[in-house]
Write a protein that holds these residues in place. Structure first.
Motif, PDB file in Angstrom:
ATOM      1  N   ASP A 169      -4.661   2.022  16.936  1.00  0.00           N
ATOM      2  CA  ASP A 169      -3.943   3.018  17.738  1.00  0.00           C
ATOM      3  C   ASP A 169      -3.353   4.154  16.895  1.00  0.00           C
ATOM      4  OD1 ASP A 169      -4.516   1.715  20.067  1.00  0.00           O
ATOM      5  OD2 ASP A 169      -2.522   0.827  20.341  1.00  0.00           O
ATOM      6  N   LYS A 170      -3.475   4.057  15.574  1.00  0.00           N
ATOM      7  CA  LYS A 170      -2.951   5.057  14.630  1.00  0.00           C
ATOM      8  C   LYS A 170      -1.424   4.990  14.590  1.00  0.00           C
ATOM      9  CE  LYS A 170      -3.722   9.939  13.242  1.00  0.00           C
ATOM     10  NZ  LYS A 170      -4.989  10.107  12.519  1.00  0.00           N
ATOM     11  N   SER A 171      -0.923   3.911  14.003  1.00  0.00           N
ATOM     12  CA  SER A 171       0.520   3.701  13.903  1.00  0.00           C
ATOM     13  C   SER A 171       0.814   2.804  12.706  1.00  0.00           C
ATOM     14  CB  SER A 171       1.057   3.040  15.180  1.00  0.00           C
ATOM     15  OG  SER A 171       0.746   1.655  15.192  1.00  0.00           O
ATOM     16  N   LEU A 172       2.088   2.478  12.529  1.00  0.00           N
ATOM     17  CA  LEU A 172       2.456   1.591  11.419  1.00  0.00           C
ATOM     18  C   LEU A 172       1.812   0.216  11.557  1.00  0.00           C
ATOM     19  CD1 LEU A 172       6.156   0.344  11.795  1.00  0.00           C
ATOM     20  CD2 LEU A 172       4.860   1.288  13.664  1.00  0.00           C
ATOM     21  N   VAL A 173       1.383  -0.175  12.755  1.00  0.00           N
ATOM     22  CA  VAL A 173       0.707  -1.461  12.939  1.00  0.00           C
ATOM     23  C   VAL A 173      -0.613  -1.490  12.173  1.00  0.00           C
ATOM     24  CG1 VAL A 173      -0.374  -2.986  14.654  1.00  0.00           C
ATOM     25  CG2 VAL A 173       1.827  -1.907  15.141  1.00  0.00           C
ATOM     26  N   ASP A 174      -1.205  -0.327  11.940  1.00  0.00           N
ATOM     27  CA  ASP A 174      -2.459  -0.276  11.178  1.00  0.00           C
ATOM     28  C   ASP A 174      -2.238  -0.547   9.693  1.00  0.00           C
ATOM     29  OD1 ASP A 174      -4.477   0.400  13.215  1.00  0.00           O
ATOM     30  OD2 ASP A 174      -3.203   2.150  13.509  1.00  0.00           O
ATOM     31  N   VAL A 175      -0.995  -0.595   9.264  1.00  0.00           N
ATOM     32  CA  VAL A 175      -0.656  -1.072   7.924  1.00  0.00           C
ATOM     33  C   VAL A 175      -0.159  -2.514   7.997  1.00  0.00           C
ATOM     34  CG1 VAL A 175       0.997  -0.822   6.025  1.00  0.00           C
ATOM     35  CG2 VAL A 175      -0.181   1.179   6.922  1.00  0.00           C
ATOM     36  N   LEU A 176       0.729  -2.800   8.938  1.00  0.00           N
ATOM     37  CA  LEU A 176       1.320  -4.130   9.035  1.00  0.00           C
ATOM     38  C   LEU A 176       0.289  -5.222   9.293  1.00  0.00           C
ATOM     39  CD1 LEU A 176       4.523  -3.432  11.183  1.00  0.00           C
ATOM     40  CD2 LEU A 176       4.450  -4.093   8.769  1.00  0.00           C
ATOM     41  N   ALA A 177      -0.604  -4.988  10.254  1.00  0.00           N
ATOM     42  CA  ALA A 177      -1.553  -6.042  10.648  1.00  0.00           C
ATOM     43  C   ALA A 177      -2.504  -6.432   9.517  1.00  0.00           C
ATOM     44  CB  ALA A 177      -2.325  -5.615  11.891  1.00  0.00           C
ATOM     45  N   PRO A 178      -3.192  -5.475   8.882  1.00  0.00           N
ATOM     46  CA  PRO A 178      -4.091  -5.884   7.789  1.00  0.00           C
ATOM     47  C   PRO A 178      -3.341  -6.416   6.568  1.00  0.00           C
ATOM     48  CG  PRO A 178      -4.032  -3.485   7.975  1.00  0.00           C
ATOM     49  CD  PRO A 178      -3.319  -4.035   9.175  1.00  0.00           C
ATOM     50  N   ALA A 179      -2.144  -5.906   6.306  1.00  0.00           N
ATOM     51  CA  ALA A 179      -1.363  -6.398   5.167  1.00  0.00           C
ATOM     52  C   ALA A 179      -0.995  -7.862   5.382  1.00  0.00           C
ATOM     53  CB  ALA A 179      -0.108  -5.550   4.985  1.00  0.00           C
ATOM     54  N   SER A 180      -0.537  -8.180   6.585  1.00  0.00           N
ATOM     55  CA  SER A 180      -0.180  -9.554   6.906  1.00  0.00           C
ATOM     56  C   SER A 180      -1.407 -10.459   6.876  1.00  0.00           C
ATOM     57  CB  SER A 180       0.475  -9.605   8.286  1.00  0.00           C
ATOM     58  OG  SER A 180       0.745 -10.922   8.685  1.00  0.00           O
ATOM     59  N   ALA A 181      -2.528  -9.982   7.420  1.00  0.00           N
ATOM     60  CA  ALA A 181      -3.760 -10.775   7.431  1.00  0.00           C
ATOM     61  C   ALA A 181      -4.250 -11.063   6.016  1.00  0.00           C
ATOM     62  CB  ALA A 181      -4.836 -10.048   8.225  1.00  0.00           C
ATOM     63  N   ALA A 182      -4.152 -10.071   5.146  1.00  0.00           N
ATOM     64  CA  ALA A 182      -4.587 -10.257   3.757  1.00  0.00           C
ATOM     65  C   ALA A 182      -3.692 -11.252   3.035  1.00  0.00           C
ATOM     66  CB  ALA A 182      -4.588  -8.920   3.025  1.00  0.00           C
ATOM     67  N   PHE A 183      -2.384 -11.166   3.291  1.00  0.00           N
ATOM     68  CA  PHE A 183      -1.448 -12.126   2.695  1.00  0.00           C
ATOM     69  C   PHE A 183      -1.785 -13.541   3.156  1.00  0.00           C
ATOM     70  CE2 PHE A 183       2.329 -14.678   2.378  1.00  0.00           C
ATOM     71  CZ  PHE A 183       2.938 -14.266   1.198  1.00  0.00           C
ATOM     72  N   ASP A 184      -1.993 -13.700   4.470  1.00  0.00           N
ATOM     73  CA  ASP A 184      -2.303 -15.019   5.026  1.00  0.00           C
ATOM     74  C   ASP A 184      -3.613 -15.570   4.457  1.00  0.00           C
ATOM     75  OD1 ASP A 184      -0.023 -14.820   6.564  1.00  0.00           O
ATOM     76  OD2 ASP A 184      -1.080 -14.327   8.425  1.00  0.00           O
ATOM     77  N   ALA A 185      -4.611 -14.710   4.325  1.00  0.00           N
ATOM     78  CA  ALA A 185      -5.906 -15.146   3.808  1.00  0.00           C
ATOM     79  C   ALA A 185      -5.792 -15.611   2.359  1.00  0.00           C
ATOM     80  CB  ALA A 185      -6.929 -14.020   3.926  1.00  0.00           C
ATOM     81  N   ALA A 186      -5.019 -14.878   1.569  1.00  0.00           N
ATOM     82  CA  ALA A 186      -4.821 -15.273   0.172  1.00  0.00           C
ATOM     83  C   ALA A 186      -4.057 -16.588   0.087  1.00  0.00           C
ATOM     84  CB  ALA A 186      -4.077 -14.163  -0.577  1.00  0.00           C
ATOM     85  N   ALA A 187      -3.063 -16.744   0.960  1.00  0.00           N
ATOM     86  CA  ALA A 187      -2.300 -17.995   0.974  1.00  0.00           C
ATOM     87  C   ALA A 187      -3.191 -19.169   1.375  1.00  0.00           C
ATOM     88  CB  ALA A 187      -1.119 -17.872   1.933  1.00  0.00           C
TER      89      ALA A 187
END
Length: 213
Positions: free
Chosen positions: A128-146
């Motif tokens: 949607d072009k918002s801060l969620v476009d940073v939050l969502a992939p950042a969180s997903a990448a953290f979870d995947a690494a964990a």
């Protein structure tokens, strides 16, 4: 290297976050001016500067500092970003209440709480072009690494890399929410200002935690 961070010792990370926003205020407003009303940097800088003054007078743990930041943003910053970021930090501070340290798994859970607050309030989705476009992939990448069993520090690095990529991705998006959405296709070709401030904040938080591990 430790696998958790003492929350009291991590309190000064809030100062790094304040510095990041205040230093980049003109840049954030410039980005916002391309598709919005150009006041994102001014508003964010005001809220974070006020928070910095409160914390200088009364140093706090990371969780309590998040609460102070949230209260300031909710009370003092208008528009959509005050409530969005205020809710983000408020729910993360609530998660940390009663805790004395922060480890990898709790960081992931804390971030999920903050993101849920943002999406519940703003109803933005990835793309949607918002801060969620940073939050969502950042969180997903953290979870995947964990999930791969990587260290807290390595997970934070993965988060930063994904936050950078998420910010860059907003350039080619058409805004679906907020003031920029009225531009339709003309919003393409510009980075989102909220995504920019979110990347700055996540980077300051991640770097501050890594320094204390």
């Amino acid at each position: 290297m430790a696998d958790s961070v003492d929350l009291k010792a991590a309190g000064p990370i809030l100062d790094d976050m304040v510095t990041a926003i205040v230093a980049h205020a003109p840049y954030l407003s410039e980005l916002d001016g391309a598709t919005g009303d150009g006041d994102h940097g001014v508003n964010m800088s005001k809220g974070f500067r006020m928070t910095g003054q409160k914390l200088a007078a009364s140093p706090q743990s990371l969780g309590d500092g998040f609460a102070t930041l949230a209260e300031t943003l909710l009370d003092e910053i208008g528009g959509s970003m005050g409530p969005l970021y205020g809710s983000f930090f408020l729910d993360m501070s609530t998660f940390l209440k009663g805790k004395t340290s922060l480890d990898r798994d709790d960081f992931g859970r804390m971030l999920h709480k903050g993101i849920a607050a943002v999406t519940d309030l703003g109803e933005a989705k990835p793309g949607d072009k918002s801060l969620v476009d940073v939050l969502a992939p950042a969180s997903a990448a953290f979870d995947a690494a964990a999930a791969r069993g990587e260290t807290f520090a390595a997970c934070l690095t993965a988060l930063e890399t994904a936050a950078d990529a998420g910010f860059e991705s907003t350039r080619d998006m058409v805004a679906k929410i907020g003031r920029a959405s009225r531009l339709g296709e003309r919003s393409r070709g510009f980075h989102d200002a909220g995504a920019a401030s979110c990347r700055l904040l996540l980077r300051a938080l991640a770097e501050g935690l890594k320094q204390r591990l």
